[in-house]
Design a protein around this motif. Structure first.
Motif, PDB file in Angstrom:
ATOM      1  N   UNK A 126       0.843  -1.189   0.000  1.00 20.00           N
ATOM      2  CA  UNK A 126       0.000   0.000   0.000  1.00 20.00           C
ATOM      3  C   UNK A 126       0.870   1.227   0.000  1.00 20.00           C
ATOM      4  N   UNK A 127       0.506   2.209  -0.794  1.00 23.64           N
ATOM      5  CA  UNK A 127       1.234   3.479  -0.782  1.00 23.64           C
ATOM      6  C   UNK A 127       0.245   4.605  -0.537  1.00 23.64           C
ATOM      7  N   UNK A 128       0.584   5.414   0.454  1.00 24.26           N
ATOM      8  CA  UNK A 128      -0.319   6.514   0.808  1.00 24.26           C
ATOM      9  C   UNK A 128       0.286   7.847   0.398  1.00 24.26           C
ATOM     10  N   UNK A 129      -0.573   8.788   0.080  1.00 18.65           N
ATOM     11  CA  UNK A 129      -0.111  10.150  -0.218  1.00 18.65           C
ATOM     12  C   UNK A 129       0.778  10.245  -1.437  1.00 18.65           C
ATOM     13  N   UNK A 130       0.435   9.490  -2.484  1.00 19.63           N
ATOM     14  CA  UNK A 130       1.213   9.542  -3.717  1.00 19.63           C
ATOM     15  C   UNK A 130       0.828  10.801  -4.499  1.00 19.63           C
ATOM     16  N   UNK A 131       1.811  11.644  -4.760  1.00 22.12           N
ATOM     17  CA  UNK A 131       1.535  12.871  -5.525  1.00 22.12           C
ATOM     18  C   UNK A 131       1.156  12.507  -6.955  1.00 22.12           C
ATOM     19  N   UNK A 132       0.097  13.095  -7.455  1.00 21.03           N
ATOM     20  CA  UNK A 132      -0.357  12.726  -8.800  1.00 21.03           C
ATOM     21  C   UNK A 132       0.596  13.226  -9.886  1.00 21.03           C
ATOM     22  N   UNK A 133       1.447  14.199  -9.564  1.00 24.75           N
ATOM     23  CA  UNK A 133       2.416  14.668 -10.551  1.00 24.75           C
ATOM     24  C   UNK A 133       3.698  13.829 -10.580  1.00 24.75           C
ATOM     25  N   UNK A 134       3.764  12.825  -9.715  1.00 24.08           N
ATOM     26  CA  UNK A 134       4.891  11.903  -9.757  1.00 24.08           C
ATOM     27  C   UNK A 134       4.817  11.051 -11.005  1.00 24.08           C
ATOM     28  N   UNK A 135       5.986  10.664 -11.501  1.00 22.89           N
ATOM     29  CA  UNK A 135       5.965   9.679 -12.576  1.00 22.89           C
ATOM     30  C   UNK A 135       5.759   8.303 -11.945  1.00 22.89           C
ATOM     31  N   UNK A 136       5.358   7.358 -12.760  1.00 23.37           N
ATOM     32  CA  UNK A 136       5.102   6.007 -12.266  1.00 23.37           C
ATOM     33  C   UNK A 136       6.368   5.402 -11.638  1.00 23.37           C
ATOM     34  N   UNK A 137       7.512   5.645 -12.292  1.00 22.51           N
ATOM     35  CA  UNK A 137       8.754   5.064 -11.775  1.00 22.51           C
ATOM     36  C   UNK A 137       9.210   5.760 -10.492  1.00 22.51           C
ATOM     37  N   UNK A 138       8.924   7.056 -10.386  1.00 19.10           N
ATOM     38  CA  UNK A 138       9.236   7.738  -9.117  1.00 19.10           C
ATOM     39  C   UNK A 138       8.400   7.149  -7.992  1.00 19.10           C
ATOM     40  N   UNK A 139       7.171   6.768  -8.327  1.00 19.68           N
ATOM     41  CA  UNK A 139       6.325   6.105  -7.331  1.00 19.68           C
ATOM     42  C   UNK A 139       6.969   4.782  -6.905  1.00 19.68           C
ATOM     43  N   UNK A 140       7.542   4.052  -7.873  1.00 16.11           N
ATOM     44  CA  UNK A 140       8.206   2.795  -7.510  1.00 16.11           C
ATOM     45  C   UNK A 140       9.484   3.053  -6.699  1.00 16.11           C
ATOM     46  N   UNK A 141      10.166   4.183  -6.980  1.00 13.37           N
ATOM     47  CA  UNK A 141      11.324   4.557  -6.146  1.00 13.37           C
ATOM     48  C   UNK A 141      10.880   4.730  -4.695  1.00 13.37           C
ATOM     49  N   UNK A 142       9.752   5.395  -4.524  1.00 12.38           N
ATOM     50  CA  UNK A 142       9.227   5.624  -3.176  1.00 12.38           C
ATOM     51  C   UNK A 142       8.880   4.285  -2.518  1.00 12.38           C
ATOM     52  N   UNK A 143       8.259   3.401  -3.303  1.00 14.61           N
ATOM     53  CA  UNK A 143       7.934   2.070  -2.786  1.00 14.61           C
ATOM     54  C   UNK A 143       9.211   1.358  -2.325  1.00 14.61           C
ATOM     55  N   UNK A 144      10.255   1.445  -3.128  1.00 13.42           N
ATOM     56  CA  UNK A 144      11.491   0.759  -2.779  1.00 13.42           C
ATOM     57  C   UNK A 144      12.124   1.302  -1.504  1.00 13.42           C
ATOM     58  N   UNK A 145      12.035   2.603  -1.310  1.00 12.86           N
ATOM     59  CA  UNK A 145      12.560   3.162  -0.054  1.00 12.86           C
ATOM     60  C   UNK A 145      11.800   2.550   1.121  1.00 12.86           C
ATOM     61  N   UNK A 146      10.523   2.413   0.946  1.00  6.66           N
ATOM     62  CA  UNK A 146       9.675   1.805   1.986  1.00  6.66           C
ATOM     63  C   UNK A 146      10.082   0.345   2.239  1.00  6.66           C
ATOM     64  N   UNK A 147      10.345  -0.394   1.153  1.00  6.59           N
ATOM     65  CA  UNK A 147      10.734  -1.800   1.284  1.00  6.59           C
ATOM     66  C   UNK A 147      12.106  -1.918   1.962  1.00  6.59           C
ATOM     67  N   UNK A 148      13.035  -1.073   1.545  1.00  7.38           N
ATOM     68  CA  UNK A 148      14.389  -1.134   2.112  1.00  7.38           C
ATOM     69  C   UNK A 148      14.344  -0.814   3.604  1.00  7.38           C
TER      70      UNK A 148
END
Lengths: 269, 644
Positions: free
Chosen positions: A32-54
C-alpha cells in the motif's frame, strides 16, 4: 497556468510481480502506498515504494529504467495488463500517477514472452533483440572516407518515412503486447528504414532474410495481424512496416541470384 | 610534488598537426592486428564507434556495457544535433570558425590542437553517419538540413528531429553489431567495470561485475579504452540517465590516472524545473528550441504569478535579447544559465517555486504557424506536455537550468591516452576539448570524432610502439588481476555487511550529496561555500561508511550498484570542491563570485589560470595533489569572451 493537480495526492494499492530468479516461481506481492503525488511519474512512485521496502529490511523490487525520458527503451513494465500502461504513445517512465484514481489497485508485471526470460522481479533479458540486429540491422559501411553526405540526395518524404521507422527504441513492448509474442514490429522497423534509404540497398536481401530467420530462431511467434503491437508501441511505429518486411522477405526469398548466394560463405547478395 | 604535464602535441602548424601525427605514427601490420586485443568499456557514441572501428581494423575487441544492450547508452538521449563544418548553407562556416567558436565557447580553457582536430574531423562524421543510414533531417531538395545552436552565428548543426543522439547512436551501434556478427567484437553486456588492472606499468585489463549474477570477472587485453560518460549524476538531479556514473573513470583515477578539471560542469539553461522532492531525474528541453522560443520573465515581481499571456510585451523582460543582442536567445549555455539564475535571484522567477523562466513560442507560432513549429519540435512539446500537464502551444514553457554535462574527466594527452600507459579515455569520460564550457551539439561531434577517427590511429600507434612488450600476453591469473579482484570483492562485501546495520538508504545519502554539490558547486561558487561543501561531503562520507542501510543480496541488486557508485561520487564531490576552490577565477561554467566583471560576467585570470588542473589521487581521506598542463595559445588571441 499552474497545473491544478500540483499537490494533489492519492492512495493506491500495488500488486507487483516478485520472482527471485529465472527458475524460481513468481508471485504477486501486495503493497500500500499513501499520499502519492499525482504529478509523480510512475517510476518515481516505484522509487518511493522501494525506499519503503528497504526501510523494512527487505530486498528491494528490481525494475529497469535509465533515461526516464522515453528514449532509451530500458523501462519495461506491464501496468494494468498493458505494456507501458494505459497511456498510448508513452513508455512506462512517461506514465504519470495522474492517470490513476484514488484507491485504485495497480498490477505491475514484467514483459511476458518466451524469448524474454525473467532475470529477477520485473527485469527481463531482452538480448534476443541484439541478436536480431546482429543478423543484418546495418548497412555494412565501415569507418573511413565516404562520399560527401550530400552526394546522394534523399527526398524529404523518404527521409521522413525512414525516420518514422528508425524511431524504434527497442523496448520490446510490441512483443509483450502481442498474443503470439512476435517481434515483427521491432524487426520490420529496422528492415524498412534501411530498405527505404539508398545506403541500405547493397545488402537489402541478405538483411531481411537473416533478420527474419533470427527472429524465428529466438522463439518469437509469428505475426497474425492483431495490431496489438502498434497500439502498445510508445513511438507509434506503424504496422505498415510489417507489411513492407513481409514483401521484402518474399522478394528476397524468390530472387534467384540471392538464393544462389546464400550458399556462399558470406551469405551472398 | 607537482609536475608539468606534457600533452604530446605534434609539431607543425595547427592545420597540419594531425596529419603529422598520422604520418609519423607506428603501424601494426594487418596480419599482426589479430594478435592484439582491446577492451572498450562503454557503448555510447565514443565507445560504440571506437569498438566498431578498431574491430574493422582487425583487432580483437571486447565491448562492455552495464545495460542489456549497447543501444541503451545515454548518448541515446541527446536531442538537438551534431555540429560539423560542412558549410552547406554557405553562411561563412569553416573548420577554422568551428575551431574558433569552440575555443571561445570554452572560455579559452581547451587545448588548441585537440579542438582543431575535432573541427577537421567533424565533416567526415556526417559522411560516415549518412553512409550508415542515419536519417538526418532533409530539405525538399533532398539535401541535408541545418539549424543553429548556441554560441555560433552560422547554421552548422545537423539533426534527426529531436532524436539526433538516438539516431547517431543507433548508427554506431549497428556498425558495432555488424562486427559482433563477424566475430571481431565480443559483447559483454550487464557488466560494470570496477577496476583497471596494471601490469608492469601498462593497463592490461579490467575487473567487472556481472550485474545480473553478481559474478566478479577478470578480462585481459593489450589496451583499455574507457568511454563511460560523464559524472553529472554527482548532483543527484541532472539530465543524465539513472545509470550514468563516475565509477569506471574514478576507479582508473584511484589507480593513478589523473583527473582533469573536475569543477568544469555544464548547467544547461533549458530543463523542466524541479517539482517536489521525490524526483530522481530531470528532463532537458533541447537548446534547439531557442531557435524559435524567446526567453523572458516579467519586469515586475508582482506579475510573476499572473497568467503569462495577460502580461503585455512592455512588461516582459526578454533578458537574453537585452543583454546579448548579437546572440540573443542563442547565447551559450553557461551564460544563459547564469542569466536565468540572476533574474530568479532578483525575485522575478515564475512558477510555483519561483525558480523558472518562460520559453515562449507565441511569436514563432504567429509567424510560422503551429504546424511548422510542430514539425520542428513536436516530440519535445509532447514530452513537455506529458511531464507538466501543460500545453506549450498555448502557454509558454517554464524552464530552469539543470546539470547536463561534465567537461572535466580523465586527463588525456593528444592521443587520448591517460597518464596510465595503455589506458585511453574518450567522449565525455575524458576532460576533453570543450574547455570550461561546451557548446551545444558538440558532445556528439566529440564522441564520434574520438571513436571513429582518433582512437583507431592512436591505439594503433600505442600497440605498434610497445609491440615487444604487448606481444607477451598477460594471463588473467597474473598476481595483479588476483589482487585487484580481491579488493573489488572486499569492497562489495564490506558494503553489504555494513549495510545490515545502518539507517540511511543509498538514496537518502545520495540526495544529500546532490544538494550540497548543487548549492555550493553549482552555478555560483564562493570560497566559503566550497569550504562548507568539503566539510559537508566529509560528513556524508562518514554516514556512508557507518550508517548505510542496504538490503538484498549480491545478485541483481540495483541498490548495491548505486551504493558502489555513490561511494565514488562522494570522493569525486570532494575533489570538485577542491578544484573549484583552487581555481580562483571564473571561466565558462565555473563561476567564482569573487571573480566577476562589474556587469556580472565571468572574469578570467589568464596570467594564473590558463592551464588544465589535473589531480592525482593519494588515497581515501588523503589530500590529492594538483598538477598542471599549461595551455599554449599560438593561433587564437586570448580575449574577453563576449556575446553582446
Amino acid at each position: 497556468m499552474m497545473s491544478a493537480s500540483q499537490s494533489k495526492t492519492i492512495n493506491i494499492r500495488l500488486r507487483v510481480w516478485r520472482q527471485e530468479s529465472r527458475e524460481a516461481q513468481g508471485f504477486f506481492e501486495e503493497h500500500e502506498l499513501k499520499g502519492v503525488l499525482v504529478d509523480m511519474s510512475f517510476l518515481e512512485m516505484l522509487d518511493v515504494l522501494n525506499e519503503q521496502i528497504i526501510k523494512s529490511g527487505k530486498r528491494p523490487l528490481e525494475f529497469e529504467s535509465d533515461c526516464r525520458e522515453g528514449i532509451c527503451g530500458t523501462c519495461s513494465l506491464v501496468v494494468q495488463g498493458q505494456a507501458h500502461g494505459p497511456v498510448r504513445g508513452a513508455t512506462t517512465c512517461q506514465l504519470y500517477m495522474r492517470t490513476f484514481t484514488d484507491g485504485e489497485t495497480i498490477t505491475i508485471e514484467p514483459w511476458r514472452a518466451k524469448a524474454f526470460p525473467v532475470i529477477r522481479d520485473l527485469v527481463t533479458d531482452r538480448r534476443a533483440f541484439d541478436r536480431i540486429q546482429m543478423a543484418g540491422g546495418y548497412t555494412g559501411a565501415k569507418t573511413g572516407p565516404h562520399a560527401d553526405a550530400n552526394a546522394i540526395l534523399i527526398p524529404k518524404d523518404l527521409a521522413d518515412r525512414a525516420m518514422d521507422a528508425a524511431a524504434c527504441i527497442g523496448c520490446g513492448a510490441c512483443v509483450a503486447a502481442c498474443p503470439n509474442a512476435s517481434a515483427s514490429l521491432f524487426t520490420s522497423a529496422k528492415v524498412t528504414q534501411l530498405a527505404l534509404l539508398p545506403q541500405g540497398q547493397a545488402d537489402r536481401k541478405r538483411r531481411v532474410i537473416r533478420m527474419v530467420d533470427q527472429m524465428d530462431k529466438e522463439g518469437f511467434g509469428s505475426c497474425s495481424n492483431l495490431q496489438e503491437c502498434e497500439a502498445a508501441c510508445p513511438k507509434k511505429i506503424s504496422i505498415q512496416n510489417i507489411a513492407i518486411m513481409k514483401q521484402e522477405y518474399l522478394k528476397a526469398a524468390l530472387a534467384a541470384d540471392f538464393r544462389a548466394g546464400m550458399g556462399s560463405a558470406d551469405g551472398g547478395a | 610534488m607537482s609536475i608539468e604535464l606534457n600533452p604530446g602535441i605534434p609539431e607543425g602548424p595547427l592545420s597540419q598537426k594531425w596529419d603529422n601525427y598520422k604520418a609519423n605514427m607506428k603501424l601494426v601490420n594487418p596480419a599482426n592486428k589479430r594478435k592484439y586485443s582491446v577492451i572498450v568499456v562503454g557503448t555510447g557514441l565514443a565507445g560504440a564507434s571506437a569498438a566498431a572501428s578498431l574491430a574493422e581494423l582487425g583487432y580483437e575487441v571486447k565491448s562492455f556495457c552495464t545495460h542489456d544492450s549497447a543501444r541503451r547508452a545515454h548518448s541515446i538521449a541527446a536531442q538537438g544535433g551534431i555540429n560539423a563544418a560542412k558549410s552547406y548553407p554557405n553562411d561563412g562556416d569553416s573548420v577554422w570558425r568551428l575551431f574558433y567558436d569552440t575555443i571561445k565557447g570554452g572560455d579559452y580553457r581547451a587545448r588548441e590542437a585537440n579542438v582543431y582536430r575535432l573541427a577537421q574531423n567533424s565533416t567526415s562524421i556526417i559522411d560516415q553517419c549518412v553512409s550508415q543510414g542515419v536519417p538526418f533531417a532533409r530539405e525538399y531538395s533532398g539535401e541535408l538540413a541545418n539549424r543553429s545552436f548556441g554560441g555560433a552565428q552560422v547554421s552548422r548543426t545537423f539533426y534527426a528531429r529531436g532524436q539526433t543522439g538516438q539516431q547517431l547512436l543507433l548508427g554506431a551501434y549497428s556498425q558495432l553489431m555488424k562486427e559482433v556478427d563477424k566475430g571481431k567484437v565480443t559483447l559483454f553486456p550487464y557488466r560494470e567495470m570496477l577496476d583497471v588492472v596494471m601490469v608492469d606499468g601498462k593497463a592490461r585489463g579490467i575487473i567487472t561485475r556481472n550485474v545480473t549474477t553478481g559474478e566478479i570477472e577478470r578480462h585481459a587485453a593489450d589496451a583499455v579504452v574507457l568511454a563511460t560518460g560523464g559524472y553529472g549524476r554527482v548532483y543527484f538531479l541532472s539530465t543524465n540517465a539513472m545509470n550514468s556514473n563516475v565509477t569506471a573513470i574514478w576507479r582508473a583515477h584511484r589507480r593513478g590516472a589523473l583527473f582533469g578539471n573536475p569543477c568544469y560542469v555544464q548547467i544547461h539553461p533549458t530543463c523542466i524545473p524541479v517539482s517536489g522532492n521525490y524526483q530522481a531525474k530531470l528532463t532537458l528541453m533541447s537548446e534547439s528550441l531557442r531557435n524559435d522560443g524567446r526567453v523572458w520573465v516579467p519586469k515586475k515581481k508582482e506579475d510573476c504569478k499572473k497568467d503569462p499571456s495577460s502580461i503585455p510585451d512592455e512588461d516582459r523582460d526578454y533578458y537574453l535579447e537585452r543583454k546579448y543582442p548579437s546572440f540573443g536567445n542563442l547565447a551559450p549555455r553557461d551564460i544563459s544559465s547564469r542569466a536565468a539564475k540572476e533574474v530568479c535571484d532578483e525575485g522575478r522567477g515564475v512558477g510555483e517555486s519561483g525558480l523558472a523562466v518562460y520559453l515562449d513560442f507565441r511569436d514563432a507560432i504567429k509567424r510560422d504557424g503551429e504546424a511548422a513549429i510542430r514539425e520542428r519540435y513536436g516530440n519535445l512539446f509532447d514530452m513537455y506536455h506529458e511531464i507538466t500537464n501543460e500545453n506549450p502551444y498555448r502557454s509558454p514553457m517554464r524552464i530552469y537550468p539543470a546539470v547536463h554535462y561534465t567537461m572535466g574527466g580523465l586527463w588525456v594527452d593528444y592521443s587520448l591516452q591517460t597518464t596510465l600507459p595503455g589506458l585511453f579515455a574518450a567522449g565525455e569520460a575524458n576532460f576533453s576539448d570543450h574547455g570550461a564550457n561546451r557548446l551545444g551539439a558538440s558532445a556528439l561531434m566529440q564522441g564520434l570524432s574520438d571513436g571513429y577517427f582518433i582512437l583507431p590511429y592512436t591505439v594503433t600507434n600505442y600497440l605498434g610502439t610497445h609491440a615487444q612488450d604487448l606481444l607477451k600476453k598477460v594471463d588473467v591469473n597474473h598476481a595483479a588481476f588476483e589482487s585487484a579482484e580481491k579488493e573489488v570483492r572486499a569492497e562489495i562485501d564490506r558494503m553489504l555487511e555494513n549495510g545490515k546495520k545502518g539507517k540511511r538508504t543509498v538514496t537518502e545519502i545520495y540526495r544529500d550529496l546532490g544538494k550540497v554539490v548543487w548549492d555550493k558547486i553549482g552555478m555560483a561558487r564562493s570560497e566559503q561555500g566550497l569550504k562548507e561543501a568539503l566539510a559537508e561531503i566529509e560528513k556524508l562520507q562518514k554516514d556512508f561508511d557507518t550508517d548505510l542501510l542496504l538490503t538484498g543480496d549480491s545478485k541483481l541488486n540495483k541498490n548495491l550498484e548505486m551504493a558502489g557508485r555513490l561511494r565514488d561520487l562522494l570522493e569525486l564531490g570532494a575533489l570538485m570542491a577542491r578544484d573549484a576552490l583552487e581555481r580562483k577565477e571564473s571561466c565558462g561554467g565555473h563561476f567564482r563570485v569573487e571573480s566577476q566583471t562589474p556587469d556580472g560576467e565571468a572574469q578570467r585570470d589568464d596570467e594564473n589560470f590558463a592551464h588544465v588542473a589535473a589531480w592525482e589521487y593519494k588515497g581515501k581521506g588523503q589530500v590529492p595533489v594538483r598538477h598542471q598542463e599549461k595551455l599554449v595559445y599560438e593561433n587564437v588571441k586570448l580575449s574577453v569572451r563576449s556575446y553582446k
